[in-house]
Write a protein that holds these residues in place. Structure first.
Motif, PDB file in Angstrom:
ATOM      1  N   LYS A  93       1.642  -4.071   3.691  1.00 58.36           N
ATOM      2  CA  LYS A  93      -0.001  -4.083   4.452  1.00 58.36           C
ATOM      3  C   LYS A  93      -0.240  -5.652   4.917  1.00 58.36           C
ATOM      4  CE  LYS A  93      -3.504  -2.321   5.763  1.00 58.36           C
ATOM      5  NZ  LYS A  93      -3.616  -1.511   6.923  1.00 58.36           N
ATOM      6  N   ARG A  94       0.171  -6.504   4.041  1.00 56.10           N
ATOM      7  CA  ARG A  94      -0.286  -7.934   4.293  1.00 56.10           C
ATOM      8  C   ARG A  94       0.777  -8.825   3.725  1.00 56.10           C
ATOM      9  NH1 ARG A  94      -5.789  -8.318   5.652  1.00 56.10           N
ATOM     10  NH2 ARG A  94      -5.139  -6.553   6.918  1.00 56.10           N
ATOM     11  N   LEU A  95       1.130  -9.992   4.162  1.00 58.91           N
ATOM     12  CA  LEU A  95       1.720 -11.099   3.876  1.00 58.91           C
ATOM     13  C   LEU A  95       1.324 -12.228   4.730  1.00 58.91           C
ATOM     14  CD1 LEU A  95       4.264 -12.396   2.480  1.00 58.91           C
ATOM     15  CD2 LEU A  95       5.365 -12.222   4.631  1.00 58.91           C
ATOM     16  N   VAL A  96       0.356 -13.034   4.067  1.00 61.29           N
ATOM     17  CA  VAL A  96      -0.188 -14.055   4.587  1.00 61.29           C
ATOM     18  C   VAL A  96      -0.090 -15.538   3.919  1.00 61.29           C
ATOM     19  CG1 VAL A  96      -2.451 -14.921   5.410  1.00 61.29           C
ATOM     20  CG2 VAL A  96      -2.186 -12.374   5.468  1.00 61.29           C
ATOM     21  N   LEU A  97       0.209 -16.504   4.419  1.00 62.09           N
ATOM     22  CA  LEU A  97       0.629 -17.735   3.636  1.00 62.09           C
ATOM     23  C   LEU A  97      -0.424 -18.889   4.300  1.00 62.09           C
ATOM     24  CD1 LEU A  97       4.242 -17.860   3.889  1.00 62.09           C
ATOM     25  CD2 LEU A  97       3.040 -17.120   1.713  1.00 62.09           C
ATOM     26  N   GLN A 103       0.753  -1.188  -0.121  1.00 66.14           N
ATOM     27  CA  GLN A 103       0.079  -0.033   0.126  1.00 66.14           C
ATOM     28  C   GLN A 103       0.901   1.327  -0.116  1.00 66.14           C
ATOM     29  OE1 GLN A 103      -3.161   0.027   3.243  1.00 66.14           O
ATOM     30  NE2 GLN A 103      -3.304   1.927   2.781  1.00 66.14           N
ATOM     31  N   GLY A 104       0.523   2.395  -0.721  1.00 65.37           N
ATOM     32  CA  GLY A 104       1.083   3.731  -0.803  1.00 65.37           C
ATOM     33  C   GLY A 104       2.221   3.483  -1.778  1.00 65.37           C
ATOM     34  N   CYS A 105       1.957   2.830  -2.934  1.00 68.15           N
ATOM     35  CA  CYS A 105       2.713   2.531  -4.070  1.00 68.15           C
ATOM     36  C   CYS A 105       2.863   3.909  -4.890  1.00 68.15           C
ATOM     37  CB  CYS A 105       2.293   1.449  -5.033  1.00 68.15           C
ATOM     38  SG  CYS A 105       2.354   0.015  -4.190  1.00 68.15           S
ATOM     39  N   ARG A 106       1.935   5.024  -4.589  1.00 71.45           N
ATOM     40  CA  ARG A 106       2.025   6.309  -5.221  1.00 71.45           C
ATOM     41  C   ARG A 106       2.140   7.371  -4.153  1.00 71.45           C
ATOM     42  NH1 ARG A 106      -2.471   6.675 -10.018  1.00 71.45           N
ATOM     43  NH2 ARG A 106      -1.496   5.200 -11.481  1.00 71.45           N
ATOM     44  N   ASN A 107       2.682   6.917  -3.048  1.00 70.65           N
ATOM     45  CA  ASN A 107       2.624   7.813  -1.726  1.00 70.65           C
ATOM     46  C   ASN A 107       3.711   8.965  -2.210  1.00 70.65           C
ATOM     47  OD1 ASN A 107       4.195   8.893   0.624  1.00 70.65           O
ATOM     48  ND2 ASN A 107       2.530   7.367   1.648  1.00 70.65           N
TER      49      ASN A 107
END
Length: 177
Positions: A85-89, A73-77
């Protein structure tokens, strides 16, 4: 000396709306729920569609089966501060190096491809394995948001961690990446 197995090969592919049942099932897995705050489907739909986000399916192993998902998230910040924001396996994928491989891919993407100055995340205080992974990959604790998330047993704190571009560059150079 213990044998060290190499982690399975991984790749990240953009999440499609047709992947959201899988994403939601991974989030709702009882073994993952204590460590995340799940989103509604509409939030994931927004992250798939909105250019400030990068939402990926993690594919792993010889057949590149779906193993989890990640969100930036915030790739255009305008401040060049990108959040993991999230890393879920899938729980079956925990502890075999896929998370570490993902983290390295995402750091490279954040710093080299998206021009981040700062790559940051927050992690629940009870998630000690994730904290250890982030520290081992160069993330530095910045502070704690005390008892900021409600849990089944009360409240948990969030630990804010980050890595800066120059820190990433030194680590990548030392590792030959």
């Amino acid at each position: 000396m213990a044998d060290i197995k190499p982690s399975p090969p991984i790749r990240l592919r953009p999440t499609m709306l047709s992947d959201l049942d899988f994403v939601l099932s991974v989030e709702q897995d009882p073994l993952n729920l204590p460590f995340i705050t799940p989103w509604e489907r509409i939030q994931h739909e927004g992250a798939v569609r909105f250019p400030d986000f990068r939402h990926f399916i993690v594919e792993a192993g010889a057949d590149y089966a779906s193993a989890g998902f990640v969100i930036l998230q915030g790739c255009r910040n305008p401040h060049h501060s990108i959040e993991l924001k999230r890393l879920v396996l899938l729980p079956a994928m925990h502890g075999i190096g896929i998370g570490r491989s993902c983290l390295r891919w995402l750091a490279q993407m954040a710093f080299r491809d998206l021009g981040a100055h700062r790559f940051w995340l927050d992690v629940k205080a009870l998630n000690l394995p994730a904290q250890a992974l982030y520290r081992s990959e160069g993330f530095v604790e910045e502070g704690r948001l005390r008892e900021s998330v409600k849990t089944a047993d009360g409240y948990d704190s969030l630990i804010v961690m980050s890595m800066l571009a120059d820190e990433y560059a030194r680590r990548a150079e030392a590792a030959g990446r």
